[in-house]
Design a protein around this motif. Structure first.
Motif, PDB file in Angstrom:
ATOM      1  N   HIS A   1       0.859  -1.185   0.000  1.00 15.77           N
ATOM      2  CA  HIS A   1       0.000   0.000   0.000  1.00 15.77           C
ATOM      3  C   HIS A   1       0.894   1.233   0.000  1.00 15.77           C
ATOM      4  CE1 HIS A   1      -3.642  -2.331   0.762  1.00 15.77           C
ATOM      5  NE2 HIS A   1      -2.931  -3.036   1.628  1.00 15.77           N
ATOM      6  N   PRO A   2       1.359   1.691  -1.179  1.00 18.69           N
ATOM      7  CA  PRO A   2       2.323   2.796  -1.241  1.00 18.69           C
ATOM      8  C   PRO A   2       1.759   4.129  -0.749  1.00 18.69           C
ATOM      9  CG  PRO A   2       1.589   2.201  -3.448  1.00 18.69           C
ATOM     10  CD  PRO A   2       1.010   1.189  -2.504  1.00 18.69           C
ATOM     11  N   ASP A   3       0.456   4.266  -0.682  1.00 23.36           N
ATOM     12  CA  ASP A   3      -0.117   5.515  -0.198  1.00 23.36           C
ATOM     13  C   ASP A   3      -0.295   5.499   1.324  1.00 23.36           C
ATOM     14  OD1 ASP A   3      -1.914   3.454  -0.518  1.00 23.36           O
ATOM     15  OD2 ASP A   3      -3.626   4.753  -0.930  1.00 23.36           O
ATOM     16  N   ARG A   4      -0.537   4.351   1.901  1.00 18.91           N
ATOM     17  CA  ARG A   4      -0.839   4.242   3.325  1.00 18.91           C
ATOM     18  C   ARG A   4       0.371   3.857   4.173  1.00 18.91           C
ATOM     19  NH1 ARG A   4      -4.836  -0.449   4.728  1.00 18.91           N
ATOM     20  NH2 ARG A   4      -2.919  -1.597   4.399  1.00 18.91           N
ATOM     21  N   ASP A   5       1.189   2.924   3.720  1.00 25.07           N
ATOM     22  CA  ASP A   5       2.293   2.401   4.525  1.00 25.07           C
ATOM     23  C   ASP A   5       3.293   3.462   4.981  1.00 25.07           C
ATOM     24  OD1 ASP A   5       1.152  -0.080   4.426  1.00 25.07           O
ATOM     25  OD2 ASP A   5       2.509  -0.870   2.888  1.00 25.07           O
ATOM     26  N   PRO A   6       3.761   4.359   4.111  1.00 25.32           N
ATOM     27  CA  PRO A   6       4.705   5.382   4.590  1.00 25.32           C
ATOM     28  C   PRO A   6       4.096   6.303   5.654  1.00 25.32           C
ATOM     29  CG  PRO A   6       4.747   5.267   2.208  1.00 25.32           C
ATOM     30  CD  PRO A   6       3.601   4.428   2.666  1.00 25.32           C
ATOM     31  N   LEU A   7       2.818   6.629   5.537  1.00 24.07           N
ATOM     32  CA  LEU A   7       2.174   7.496   6.528  1.00 24.07           C
ATOM     33  C   LEU A   7       2.049   6.801   7.879  1.00 24.07           C
ATOM     34  CD1 LEU A   7      -0.655   9.067   4.331  1.00 24.07           C
ATOM     35  CD2 LEU A   7       1.478  10.137   5.090  1.00 24.07           C
TER      36      LEU A   7
END
Length: 176
Positions: free
Chosen positions: A140-146
């Motif tokens: 999940h490239p949009d959620r995991d870093p956050l």
């Protein structure tokens, strides 16, 4: 050359090692117990001790316990004992190890160890959390870093500000 193509002596040695692979855990416990005992017995302790329990008592007890468990486990394995998998385990032991995941996790841990001092815990921790999630299959490239950044900053703030355990802040020193 596969195991079936190997000479009989080599095949039987491999079979014996595979059947007694739990001896590796015994060796690890033996090494760990020896390390703990060596460290405890060479500990520099002041002579003025009050009471029967000193700073060596717990490490010596733990080291002795580790050696005893290592010995008992080795005897059990050599007598034919085997640990049984949990009923809820869904691991297929006939499948090979997932070395890609292991190497990715090792790389993330190593990168964190190298980067924690120059960039600080919040940045290195975010890399650790995100890299671990990625290595274990999260995509999940949009959620995991956050989520990783949030976990890292929260962990830094709790340890640094609430518990009084100083962690390297890097560029965020004084901000959080």
């Amino acid at each position: 050359m596969t195991t079936t193509d190997a000479p009989p002596a080599r095949r039987s040695r491999r079979t014996w090692l595979r059947e007694h692979s739990e001896l590796g855990v015994s060796v690890l416990l033996l090494l760990l117990g020896t390390l703990v005992l060596t460290d405890a017995l060479t500990m520099d302790v002041e002579i003025t001790q009050r009471g029967p329990v000193g700073p060596r008592t717990v490490p010596v007890a733990v080291g002795t316990g580790l050696l005893a468990v290592a010995l008992l486990l080795a005897v059990d394995v050599l007598r034919g004992g085997r640990g049984e998998a949990e009923g809820g385990e869904d691991i297929d032991l006939s499948e090979p190890a997932d070395w890609r995941t292991v190497l990715l996790l090792a790389g993330v841990f190593l990168a964190t160890a190298v980067l924690i001092e120059p960039v600080g815990f919040p940045v290195a921790g975010a890399l650790l959390f995100w890299g671990s999630a990625y290595a274990l299959g999260s995509r999940h490239p949009d959620r995991d870093p956050l989520i990783s950044a949030g976990l890292s900053v929260t962990t830094y703030a709790v340890f640094n500000n609430l518990l009084g355990v100083p962690l390297p802040g890097g560029p965020l020193t004084g901000v959080l």
